[in-house]
Write a protein that holds these residues in place. Sequence first.
Motif: not given
Length: 317
Positions: A277-291
Amino acid sequence: MLTRHFVAGAACALALGLVSPLPALAQAPAPAPASAPAGEGDLQAAIAKSNAYTQLMNRTLRARESWQRYASWVDMKKGPTGKEMYISYGLYSLYDVTKEIQKAEQMAASEPKLPEIDAAMLRYIKAYQELAPLITKAERYYDRKDYRDDNMAEGQKLHTAMVPAAKTFLDERDKLDALMRVYKKGLDQRELAALEQREGRSARWQVRNVMIAARAVIDLMPSNQQPIVDLKAFDAATADYAKTVREMDAFKDKNPGASLMIESQAGTWLGKLRDFSDKLAKNKGDVRRGSAETANWIVRDYNMMISLADTAVRMQR
C-alpha cells in the motif's frame, strides 16, 4: 457440512507481469452434520452451486491465458504473418473441462435458482465452447509449425475466427466474474454465521474469518486490465483483514494448544499488504510503476495460505 476451498485466486503472469485474481476451486463435499441448523440445507445447495461454477471458471481460465499468450506476439489488427519474432510462443493448450461443464449445466437447472447468474453461466459455457476448438487448432498449428507449409493461410483463417470469439468469451467471463464475486461475498457471510451457530468462534471459524477477509483484499488487487488500485478501498479491506488477524491472535492466546496453521503466514501477509500500500501510494495506485513484482508475490503468498487454511479446516473436523 459442505465446505469450500478458501478461494484460489488463480494468479496468472500476464504481459505486464501483473496478477488477475479469481475465485478458486471448491473443495470436495463433506457430510452434513446430523443436527444441521434450520436453513442449513439451503446453504449447502447454494455452496454446491457456487463450487460447480467456480471449478469451471478456474479450469477455463486457461483459455484466457492462452489468448493472452497469443496476443503477446501477434499484431491483432493484421493477424499473423509468419515473420513474428516470438511466433514460437504459440498458444497454451487447454484443459479437458467436459465434466466441469456438465456439472455447471446441471447446477444451472438446480436450486437455488439464481436467474441472472445461471443465465450468465450458460452464456459463458456457450462462448467457451465456441472459442476452445479454435484455440486448440491454433495451438497445434503453431506448435507443429504448420504455417511453414501453407504460407500462414490457416493461421490467418484461425485469427479471423478467434478474434470475435475471444472477445465474446472474455466479455462473458467478466460479466460472470462480477456476478459471482457479489454472490460469493453473501455466501461467505452465511457460511460463517452457520459455522458460528454450530460451534461458536472456534479455531475453524477463525481460519475461515481470516480467509474471507483476505479474499476481499485479493479482489482489489491490480490486473493488466485494471493496473490502478483503488487505494481507499484497498486500505479499508486491509484494515478489515487486520481486525480478523488480531481476533485470531486473541483466540490463539486463549487457546495455545489450538492448531490454526495460518497464523504466522497471515500476520506476515498483513505486513506485506501494508508495504504494498505504501508503494502504491507513492505512485497514485499505479502498480506498473515498480510494484508489479510485489503484487505477484502477494497473490502467491495468498495462494499458499489457501492451501494451509484448507488443511487446517480438514484437520479440525
